[in-house]
Write a protein that holds these residues in place. Structure first.
Motif, short mmCIF file in Angstrom:
data_model
loop_
_atom_site.label_atom_id
_atom_site.label_comp_id
_atom_site.label_asym_id
_atom_site.label_seq_id
_atom_site.Cartn_x
_atom_site.Cartn_y
_atom_site.Cartn_z
N HIS A 1 -40.66 152.79 25.60
CA HIS A 1 -39.24 152.64 25.88
C HIS A 1 -39.04 151.29 26.56
N PHE A 2 -38.13 150.48 26.04
CA PHE A 2 -37.82 149.20 26.66
C PHE A 2 -36.37 149.17 27.09
N GLU A 3 -36.14 148.87 28.39
CA GLU A 3 -34.79 148.71 28.93
C GLU A 3 -34.17 147.43 28.38
N SER A 4 -35.01 146.41 28.28
CA SER A 4 -34.60 145.11 27.74
C SER A 4 -35.83 144.53 27.04
N ILE B 1 -38.78 144.40 29.77
CA ILE B 1 -38.99 145.45 30.77
C ILE B 1 -39.04 146.80 30.07
N GLY B 2 -40.16 147.51 30.26
CA GLY B 2 -40.29 148.80 29.62
C GLY B 2 -41.54 149.54 30.03
N SER B 3 -41.86 150.58 29.28
CA SER B 3 -43.04 151.39 29.59
C SER B 3 -43.68 151.90 28.30
#
Length: 136
Positions: free
Chosen positions: A22-25, A28-30
């Motif tokens: 999952h990437f917020e932007s 940035i993610g996991s």
């Protein structure tokens, strides 16, 4: 993923469909990775990882090795942490490709049947890792 648990050769195959990212932007993610055992010593089964990505830096937040029955036996040592150097590329079809190296000091979980506080070093080379599922 191939490497060594202490001096014993180990390998796991990333389960592309049961792992997710999952990437917020863009930066940035996991990554949540589940890998099934290929070559492991007795008493070792699947491995689970949680890696955070922030502006080109990767951090290992969680690493857990289970036994054949799914019970946690070794985990990331809270006082030592782990080092992660991963290159992450996203293909147009949504597949995430991961390559690089991870190193972590692991500690035996209570009730794992191992000596309480026993420490082992895990070094893994990730070559051609693939995740197909995006998180929510």
């Amino acid at each position: 993923m191939k490497g060594f648990l202490e001096e014993t050769p180990v390998s796991w195959r990333i389960d592309a469909d049961r792992s997710e990212y999952h990437f917020e932007s863009e930066g940035i993610g996991s990554l949540r990775i589940l890998a099934e055992p290929q070559e492991v010593p007795s008493g070792i089964g699947s491995i689970r990882l949680l890696v955070m990505v922030a502006e080109g830096t990767t951090s290992l937040l969680e690493l857990r090795i289970e036994d054949e029955g799914g019970h946690s036996v070794l985990g990331l040592s809270s006082d030592a942490g782990g080092q992660v150097m991963l290159d992450i590329d996203r293909a147009k079809d949504g597949t995430l490709y991961v390559t690089g190296v991870m190193e972590a000091d692991l500690t035996a979980y209570p009730k794992s049947g191992r000596t309480d506080g026993e420490r082992q070093t895990l070094v893994l080379d990730v070559d051609g890792g693939r995740i197909t599922a995006t998180g929510h």
